[in-house]
Design an enzyme around this catalytic site. Sequence first.
Site, PDB file in Angstrom:
ATOM      1  N   ALA A  23      42.509  31.276  49.345  1.00 26.63           N
ATOM      2  CA  ALA A  23      42.617  30.206  50.340  1.00 26.63           C
ATOM      3  C   ALA A  23      43.606  30.505  51.460  1.00 26.63           C
ATOM      4  CB  ALA A  23      43.018  28.896  49.649  1.00 26.63           C
ATOM      5  N   SER A 151      26.756  38.050  48.818  1.00 28.60           N
ATOM      6  CA  SER A 151      26.875  38.767  50.088  1.00 28.60           C
ATOM      7  C   SER A 151      25.537  39.382  50.420  1.00 28.60           C
ATOM      8  CB  SER A 151      27.935  39.868  49.986  1.00 28.60           C
ATOM      9  OG  SER A 151      27.890  40.730  51.113  1.00 28.60           O
ATOM     10  N   TYR A 178      30.940  47.828  46.685  1.00 28.87           N
ATOM     11  CA  TYR A 178      31.031  46.425  47.098  1.00 28.87           C
ATOM     12  C   TYR A 178      29.725  45.698  46.822  1.00 28.87           C
ATOM     13  CZ  TYR A 178      31.275  42.349  50.175  1.00 28.87           C
ATOM     14  OH  TYR A 178      31.236  41.074  50.677  1.00 28.87           O
TER      15      TYR A 178
END
Length: 302
Positions: A23, A151, A178
């Site tokens: 955050a 993603s 990734y």
Amino acid sequence: MSRSWSPSDIPPLAGRTAVVTGANRGIGRELATALARAGATVVAGCRDPARMEATIAAIRSAAPQARLLALPLDLADLASVRAFAARVLAEHPQLDLLCHNAAAIMVPQGRTHDGFETHLGTNQLAPFALTGLLLDALGRAPAARVVGTGSLAHRLTPGLDLDDPHFERRPYREMDAYGASKLAALVYTFELDRRLRRAGSPIVALAAHPGYTATNPDFGSFFMRLSTRLFAQPPAGGALPALYAATAADVRGGDYFGPSGFKELRGAPRRVEARAEAHDAALGARLWQWSEEATGVRYLDV
């Protein structure tokens, strides 16, 4: 869903408690701010303690009435994940929302504190452990949600290789690692929802991806940075699919949300499709067992 959905469409969240990881900046800060503005109490997991106070100040500037608790959380260290979960449970025995936002994105080859490949350890194994540690608190809410983050890169990897998850035998490529970790995050999220359904739990698990978002405009090669500055949307736009997944009334367990624009790069949120492997129940069961063994956190053995 509306093609013009925005954070102003979030229903009142007074009395709800949300956990948001990562955050400190970017999409995570946008998520925390929007949820706090809607009335939720927000527990912000932040890796960098030095930025925590600035994060709280920024959110309170946008939402003066915000109820916030910022706690240190390093997803590359399972001891930090356990300590964070213990602090959350001590303050909030009931949770309504868990947003797995924090991520490692195309970093050089490396290992987490516990010896996992950095992307996989941060993007899948840590969320797996954190969900399990907070599951009882989520189960006390009438209709809690766990929102995973996918993603577009999950479509660009050869796949998830659980025989060589840490790239010990294969050549290491940042995009492969990734993308594989984001595929793993989706496989895990959809397997979590299947197990919650079998257990008769009111919790639902679903996922969202932010499209092409400028989460860190200084990251990558010169051409990648230039492309980000020219074409990527700001974090406020990238946060929309996750906010929809977290708060909209018409979501279902196992849903996947992304931007509605060209190639899912930007735009208002809508349901999108993940690649077929993400929904593979056999792969989900295998990943679940592997994750339990890797993290030492066991739950929902149904």
